[in-house]
Design an enzyme around this catalytic site. Structure first.
Site, PDB file in Angstrom:
ATOM      1  N   ALA A  16     -11.211   4.121  -7.025  1.00  0.00           N
ATOM      2  CA  ALA A  16     -10.077   4.428  -7.887  1.00  0.00           C
ATOM      3  C   ALA A  16      -9.867   5.927  -7.889  1.00  0.00           C
ATOM      4  O   ALA A  16     -10.830   6.691  -7.932  1.00  0.00           O
ATOM      5  CB  ALA A  16     -10.365   3.938  -9.305  1.00  0.00           C
ATOM      6  N   ALA A  39       4.091  -3.937  -1.189  1.00  0.00           N
ATOM      7  CA  ALA A  39       3.394  -3.782  -2.468  1.00  0.00           C
ATOM      8  C   ALA A  39       2.812  -5.111  -2.906  1.00  0.00           C
ATOM      9  O   ALA A  39       3.516  -6.115  -2.944  1.00  0.00           O
ATOM     10  CB  ALA A  39       4.366  -3.266  -3.523  1.00  0.00           C
ATOM     11  N   HIS A  55       3.990   5.974  -7.814  1.00  0.00           N
ATOM     12  CA  HIS A  55       3.816   5.832  -6.369  1.00  0.00           C
ATOM     13  C   HIS A  55       5.160   5.847  -5.648  1.00  0.00           C
ATOM     14  O   HIS A  55       5.311   6.462  -4.603  1.00  0.00           O
ATOM     15  CB  HIS A  55       3.061   4.533  -6.041  1.00  0.00           C
ATOM     16  CG  HIS A  55       1.585   4.625  -6.221  1.00  0.00           C
ATOM     17  ND1 HIS A  55       0.696   3.879  -5.491  1.00  0.00           N
ATOM     18  CD2 HIS A  55       0.827   5.394  -7.031  1.00  0.00           C
ATOM     19  CE1 HIS A  55      -0.540   4.169  -5.856  1.00  0.00           C
ATOM     20  NE2 HIS A  55      -0.488   5.078  -6.807  1.00  0.00           N
ATOM     21  N   GLU A  67       7.959  -6.625  -1.929  1.00  0.00           N
ATOM     22  CA  GLU A  67       6.897  -7.106  -2.820  1.00  0.00           C
ATOM     23  C   GLU A  67       6.247  -8.353  -2.249  1.00  0.00           C
ATOM     24  O   GLU A  67       6.926  -9.298  -1.872  1.00  0.00           O
ATOM     25  CB  GLU A  67       7.453  -7.378  -4.217  1.00  0.00           C
ATOM     26  CG  GLU A  67       7.887  -6.089  -4.899  1.00  0.00           C
ATOM     27  CD  GLU A  67       8.161  -6.259  -6.389  1.00  0.00           C
ATOM     28  OE1 GLU A  67       7.915  -7.366  -6.929  1.00  0.00           O
ATOM     29  OE2 GLU A  67       8.617  -5.283  -7.004  1.00  0.00           O
TER      30      GLU A  67
END
Lengths: 179, 179, 179
Positions: A16, A39, A55, A67
């Protein structure tokens, strides 16, 4: 420190806030190809909405966004194209989405691997390394960690190039020296 | 990416589902020596039973398996032999077992280090890196993390070769270039 | 495995009990400069008191110790000096202290970066990599992880040398080859 996008599949691993997405975006953007952003995130809460917006702003207007929270292999097959370069961000969220759908993750992983191997466009996949902390208390988190790690191994196995990113700096774990 | 088993002690570090056990097994199997598997796992629950069975099946029939959940140094001394190669999987579970027994971990670590340094057979030890997540809430997990990290440093210090494995790919942290 | 202290800023990343502090101390001690230890830790509980005492004993008498739990940039500016070398241990605890003070972390990070860039003395900063485990349950831990990772990226960006330490062994992520 400048890296070039290699043909075939590139896996960008990191923790992360390691700068892995930024590094992966720069790889794709520098290729001169038409960049496609696949994504896997879905805007399920305020944290996610903010992250997606941040982003998107960073990537800028040149990118097309698709997506694919669940059918990642299908999206990749549709977006494959000679002049394109595809970024998937990220594999680990996709595993999480599959678990919520109670999908067959092993089967989905095999389908993804087959699709990746057949693609003409270079593909960069971002993934989290989540196995370097203490064993989680709950069984679901352990199962997630197992699925995510297994998928990372499978994609790393077929990838031509694999980076581990820490503090924004890439370390090559696998490099295609023949290109 | 093919690696050879080096003489002396090899440490294979990695996260959960990083492919570290598989990589360590391949190192030992490729040596042409009689492979001995020293297991620190005990079949305390269904998850563990399944994992032990899966690992055993992957290794195949050529391996002799010895269980050493607590007396690891004793098992290593007994299994040392000129034509053999020994795999310990894994050090981190051993630390966990010692904590459950309320054993003196510093003393056990020193005895392990002395035994490893005296062995003739090459030994590969698998260990988890568990210190790269958020600080755990509970003191027992923090203590486990401290013991595991301290032992990893001690074994890495005496090892001739140390790998960090991520997504199945080894990265050499220490390599014996003189062999 | 012996490394020399480089001029400018060096970042030493690692997990808990990875040997990162010991490695960073050795870098500074080997420089022959007057070593200054800038501690961000505060003795808030018995675990911390024991850890601080252990680190202080290991460093030995030659070091001057300065406490800077919050005003790290100020302490660095005051301790800058031609014959000195400065060790900051650690950045991640500093982030934690700032969060407890409800300080503006982005602003503090920018001030730190500006101070580091202006320093004459070489500075080694120790930081934890905390993003390689499972996503934490609670929002505060996620926020901490985000701040710590963002700061690590910023400092790594301006550093001339960055190491990742695992099991006491440094891996160079960025090295100043021109010095």
């Amino acid at each position: 420190m400048t890296r070039r996008l290699s043909p075939g599949v590139t896996l960008v691993l990191g923790g992360a806030r390691s700068g892995k997405s930024r590094f992966a975006e720069a790889l794709v953007a520098s290729s001169g190809r038409e960049p496609v952003y696949v994504a896997t995130a879905t805007a399920i809460d305020a944290e996610m909405v903010a992250r997606i917006a941040r982003h998107r702003q960073r990537r800028g207007a040149g990118w097309r966004t698709v997506e694919a929270p669940v059918d990642l292999a299908g999206a990749l097959a549709r977006e494959d194209g000679a002049g394109r370069a595809v970024l998937v961000d990220c594999l680990t969220l996709w595993v999480s989405n599959l678990m919520m759908e109670e999908a067959d993750i092993a089967q989905a992983g095999e389908r993804l691997a087959a699709t990746l191997s057949a693609m003409r466009a270079p593909v960069v996949l971002v993934a989290n390394e989540v196995g370097l902390g203490i064993v989680p208390d709950n069984a679901l988190a352990r199962s997630f960690r197992d699925h995510a790690g297994t998928l990372n191994q499978a994609v790393a196995g077929l990838a031509r190039t694999v980076y581990l990113v820490a503090a924004g700096l890439p370390l090559a774990l696998k490099e295609d020296h023949d290109r």
